[in-house]
Scaffold this active site. Structure first.
Site, PDB file in Angstrom:
ATOM      1  N   TYR A  63       7.761   2.263  -7.373  1.00 15.97           N
ATOM      2  CA  TYR A  63       7.062   1.026  -7.490  1.00 15.97           C
ATOM      3  C   TYR A  63       6.578   0.751  -9.125  1.00 15.97           C
ATOM      4  O   TYR A  63       6.840  -0.353  -9.327  1.00 15.97           O
ATOM      5  CB  TYR A  63       5.842   1.224  -6.339  1.00 15.97           C
TER       6      TYR A  63
ATOM      7  N   GLU B 239       0.847  -1.266  -0.137  1.00 15.70           N
ATOM      8  CA  GLU B 239      -0.174   0.035   0.096  1.00 15.70           C
ATOM      9  C   GLU B 239       0.887   1.147   0.053  1.00 15.70           C
ATOM     10  O   GLU B 239       1.895   1.129   0.758  1.00 15.70           O
ATOM     11  CB  GLU B 239      -0.864   0.056   1.103  1.00 15.70           C
TER      12      GLU B 239
END
Length: 157
Positions: A120, A108
């Site tokens: 990411y 998350e």
């Protein structure tokens, strides 16, 4: 000042004073020392530190259960951000997860943390429309974007 050589090692209890400094500088609601101590005792967890000499300048952790890895936290000391330390830690987590048999990884990230989201994505994480945890971060009420990487492959360090 030149960029010091960065080495990545498994986190130990002896690292926790410095880890806690990075944690406090990185998060509005930092984890407690006891939380890290508990995590380090679990067989399914992996926690790493990045060192510049003897100084801990970053850390990252994950849970690996069967074929799934879940990144719990990644933090880099503010003085050392933007030097590829977070990427190095993430690549090492991916490598370890893969070697432990994980085929997918999740995490998350705050909707407003654009640098982390970019990192990411660079590492192959994606999100699907609507993959949001509403009010996930209790310190600010900010939503979290859920990101996935699948399949995992051995990452080049």
């Amino acid at each position: 000042m030149g960029v010091p050589e960065i080495a990545v090692h498994p986190m130990t209890l002896a690292d926790l004073d410095q880890v806690m400094e990075v944690e406090r500088l990185s998060y509005l609601t930092p984890w407690s020392r006891q939380a890290f101590e508990s995590e380090l005792l679990q067989r399914y967890t992996v926690y790493l530190v990045a060192r510049a000499g003897e100084r801990v300048v970053g850390f990252a952790g994950m849970h690996v259960l069967w074929e799934m890895a879940h990144v719990t936290n990644v933090a880099v000391h503010p003085e050392f951000r933007g030097r590829g330390i977070g990427e190095r830690l993430m690549r090492e987590l991916i490598r370890i997860a893969y070697r432990r048999g994980a085929v997918r990884m999740t995490l998350e990230v705050r909707v407003g943390n654009f640098p982390a989201q970019a990192l990411y994505r660079k590492l192959g994480f994606v999100t699907e429309p609507g993959a949001v945890r509403k009010g996930y971060y209790t310190d600010t009420g900010e939503d979290a974007i859920i990101m996935w990487k699948e399949p995992l492959v051995e990452e080049a360090i």
